[in-house]
Design a protein around this motif. Structure first.
Motif, PDB file in Angstrom:
ATOM      1  N   GLY A  99       5.549   5.355   2.884  1.00 17.40           N
ATOM      2  CA  GLY A  99       6.128   6.614   3.231  1.00 17.40           C
ATOM      3  C   GLY A  99       5.704   7.759   2.594  1.00 17.40           C
ATOM      4  N   VAL A 100       4.984   7.841   1.741  1.00 17.48           N
ATOM      5  CA  VAL A 100       4.541   9.054   0.638  1.00 17.48           C
ATOM      6  C   VAL A 100       2.891   9.160   0.872  1.00 17.48           C
ATOM      7  N   ASP A 101       2.785  10.476   0.917  1.00 19.31           N
ATOM      8  CA  ASP A 101       1.287  10.896   0.908  1.00 19.31           C
ATOM      9  C   ASP A 101       0.791  10.967  -0.630  1.00 19.31           C
ATOM     10  N   ARG A 102      -0.511  10.474  -0.732  1.00 20.16           N
ATOM     11  CA  ARG A 102      -1.067  10.582  -1.919  1.00 20.16           C
ATOM     12  C   ARG A 102      -0.887  11.818  -2.849  1.00 20.16           C
ATOM     13  N   TYR A 129      -3.855   4.521  -5.064  1.00 21.31           N
ATOM     14  CA  TYR A 129      -2.565   4.509  -4.131  1.00 21.31           C
ATOM     15  C   TYR A 129      -3.446   3.882  -2.697  1.00 21.31           C
ATOM     16  N   ASN A 130      -2.677   2.883  -2.085  1.00 19.57           N
ATOM     17  CA  ASN A 130      -3.270   2.164  -0.903  1.00 19.57           C
ATOM     18  C   ASN A 130      -1.988   1.670  -0.323  1.00 19.57           C
ATOM     19  N   ASN A 131      -2.034   1.933   1.013  1.00 22.67           N
ATOM     20  CA  ASN A 131      -1.068   1.342   1.886  1.00 22.67           C
ATOM     21  C   ASN A 131       0.384   1.134   1.294  1.00 22.67           C
ATOM     22  N   GLY A 132       0.816   2.132   0.595  1.00 26.88           N
ATOM     23  CA  GLY A 132       2.096   2.188  -0.152  1.00 26.88           C
ATOM     24  C   GLY A 132       2.439   1.685  -1.570  1.00 26.88           C
ATOM     25  N   ILE A 133       1.221   0.953  -1.897  1.00 24.74           N
ATOM     26  CA  ILE A 133       1.292   0.387  -3.325  1.00 24.74           C
ATOM     27  C   ILE A 133       0.459   1.364  -4.167  1.00 24.74           C
ATOM     28  N   LEU A 134       1.300   1.487  -5.200  1.00 32.99           N
ATOM     29  CA  LEU A 134       0.642   2.573  -6.308  1.00 32.99           C
ATOM     30  C   LEU A 134       0.362   1.535  -7.607  1.00 32.99           C
ATOM     31  N   GLU A 136       4.920   5.940 -23.899  1.00 31.39           N
ATOM     32  CA  GLU A 136       5.739   5.174 -24.074  1.00 31.39           C
ATOM     33  C   GLU A 136       6.777   5.098 -22.770  1.00 31.39           C
ATOM     34  N   VAL A 137       6.729   5.944 -22.056  1.00 28.95           N
ATOM     35  CA  VAL A 137       7.354   6.100 -20.883  1.00 28.95           C
ATOM     36  C   VAL A 137       6.496   6.848 -19.586  1.00 28.95           C
ATOM     37  N   LEU A 138       6.591   6.132 -18.552  1.00 31.11           N
ATOM     38  CA  LEU A 138       5.955   6.683 -17.157  1.00 31.11           C
ATOM     39  C   LEU A 138       6.915   7.035 -16.291  1.00 31.11           C
ATOM     40  N   THR A 139       6.712   8.310 -15.721  1.00 27.77           N
ATOM     41  CA  THR A 139       7.657   8.958 -15.040  1.00 27.77           C
ATOM     42  C   THR A 139       6.965   9.097 -13.875  1.00 27.77           C
ATOM     43  N   LEU A 140       7.688   8.587 -12.749  1.00 29.86           N
ATOM     44  CA  LEU A 140       7.060   8.462 -11.246  1.00 29.86           C
ATOM     45  C   LEU A 140       7.920   9.677 -10.462  1.00 29.86           C
ATOM     46  N   ASP A 141       7.360  10.618  -9.734  1.00 34.94           N
ATOM     47  CA  ASP A 141       8.031  11.419  -8.827  1.00 34.94           C
ATOM     48  C   ASP A 141       7.083  11.267  -7.550  1.00 34.94           C
ATOM     49  N   ALA A 142       7.844  10.976  -6.376  1.00 34.97           N
ATOM     50  CA  ALA A 142       7.186  10.809  -5.078  1.00 34.97           C
ATOM     51  C   ALA A 142       8.195  11.441  -3.983  1.00 34.97           C
ATOM     52  N   THR A 143       7.710  12.243  -2.957  1.00 31.89           N
ATOM     53  CA  THR A 143       8.442  12.883  -2.016  1.00 31.89           C
ATOM     54  C   THR A 143       7.802  12.658  -0.680  1.00 31.89           C
ATOM     55  N   GLY A 144       8.332  11.776   0.365  1.00 27.42           N
ATOM     56  CA  GLY A 144       7.950  11.648   1.619  1.00 27.42           C
ATOM     57  C   GLY A 144       8.736  12.445   2.666  1.00 27.42           C
TER      58      GLY A 144
END
Length: 138
Positions: free
Chosen positions: A72-75, A117-122, A85-93
């Motif tokens: 449910g999120v656009d690329r 990013y394809n079909n909701g899978i990053l 050391e740390v991966l930060t993910l922020d996504a807004t749909g």
């Protein structure tokens, strides 16, 4: 001859623990209501707008691969940052927001990152960095 026994009924009238159990049940209901609606009336854990990210980390040879399910999120609405050391993910749909910080199991070269990013899978892939370095004595 068939003997019918009436069902047994519990007599609560003289149960000394009845008030105690009623109070525990009331407190548990309050806690569950707070979890569903959020303590401050905001989004709670059962609200799809504050959904948790389903995330897996795979170590493969000299690479580290992170796979996240963020439907449910656009690329263009995905923001990724890594400090090695740390991966930060922020996504807004339109319906959901995802905010996740993942401590990686091994140090990575953040400049080697590639993401798809394809079909909701990053999927994010990094080159692993050796933990130790050779030190020359002089």
């Amino acid at each position: 001859m068939i003997l019918l026994v009436p069902p047994m009924r519990r007599d609560d009238r003289d149960d000394p623990f009845d008030d105690f159990f009623r109070e525990i049940e009331r407190m548990m209901n309050d806690v569950m209501d707070d979890a569903r609606t959020g303590v401050d009336g905001g989004a709670g854990p059962t609200d799809p707008a504050s959904a948790d990210v389903h995330l897996d980390v795979y170590e493969e040879d000299d690479q580290l691969r992170v796979v996240a399910d963020i439907p449910g999120v656009d690329r263009e609405a995905i923001d990724l940052k890594c400090d090695g050391e740390v991966l930060t993910l922020d996504a807004t749909g339109q319906v959901r927001e995802y905010h996740e910080r993942v401590r990686l199991p091994t140090r990575v070269d953040e400049h080697s990152a590639s993401a798809s990013y394809n079909n909701g899978i990053l999927e994010v892939t990094f080159d692993a960095v050796d933990e130790s370095a050779d030190i020359d004595l002089s």
